[in-house]
Scaffold this active site. Structure first.
Site, short mmCIF file in Angstrom:
data_model
loop_
_atom_site.label_atom_id
_atom_site.label_comp_id
_atom_site.label_asym_id
_atom_site.label_seq_id
_atom_site.Cartn_x
_atom_site.Cartn_y
_atom_site.Cartn_z
N GLY A 143 -96.26 -42.16 63.99
CA GLY A 143 -95.97 -42.31 65.40
C GLY A 143 -95.28 -43.63 65.65
CB CYS A 144 -95.30 -45.72 68.66
SG CYS A 144 -94.85 -47.35 69.24
CG PHE A 145 -91.98 -49.00 64.68
CD1 PHE A 145 -91.90 -49.58 65.93
CD2 PHE A 145 -90.81 -48.68 64.04
CE1 PHE A 145 -90.68 -49.83 66.54
CE2 PHE A 145 -89.57 -48.94 64.63
CZ PHE A 145 -89.51 -49.52 65.87
#
EC number: 1.8.4.11
Length: 171
Positions: free
Chosen positions: A8-10
């Site tokens: 997902g979002c880093f």
């Protein structure tokens, strides 16, 4: 030693691994796509095929790849295809990019064990793929949570996730 995960979002995964003993550094970036030197905007469009990833440099004498896999699978949802929470698109897919045969086998065995033990209610969709060129994310993405604690996304999404992870370390 290196490990590369897309979960997902880093911004979310970076701060988790920054708070993991034995991890020397965490860099956000992009992997697995077609375009040379992709930008955040290009990756977010879904057109490049890249995944938002974190590249972890870790000290094997302090933490093994197996433990990194445990943290990775504990701190994201490996059962949603091309999605983590409200983030939707192939750039948010769950993937372990392996750097050698040992990492590949460890990841595959780990996923198989989770499936056998029915740890999750739905099947795991995490891909296990060979690491390709890592493209480092733009500077403003580095250490994002710590640099932007007042950001609404950081407060609403990342902080609760980090707090839950940190509490799990104390039990």
């Amino acid at each position: 030693m290196k490990a590369t995960f897309g979960g997902g979002c880093f911004w979310c995964t970076e701060v988790i691994f920054q708070n993991t003993a034995g991890v020397n550094s965490v860099r956000p970036g992009y992997m697995g796509g077609e375009r040379e030197n992709p930008t955040y905007e290009q990756v977010c469009s879904g057109a490049t095929g890249h995944v938002e990833v974190i590249e972890i440099d870790f000290d094997e004498s302090q933490i093994g790849f197996q433990k990194l896999l445990e943290v990775f699978f504990k701190t994201h949802d490996p059962t949603t295809l091309n999605r983590q929470g409200a983030d939707v698109g192939t750039q948010y897919r769950s993937v372990v990019f392996y750097h050698d045969e040992a990492q590949k086998l460890a990841a595959m065995d780990f996923i198989q064990a989770l499936e056998s033990e029915k740890v999750f209610d739905s099947p795991i969709v995490t891909a296990v793929e060979p690491a390709s060129r890592f493209w480092e994310a733009e500077a403003y993405h580095h250490d994002y949570f710590n640099q932007n604690p007042q950001n609404q996304f950081c407060q609403v999404v990342i902080a609760p996730k980090l707090n839950k992870y940190l509490k799990s370390l104390n039990h």
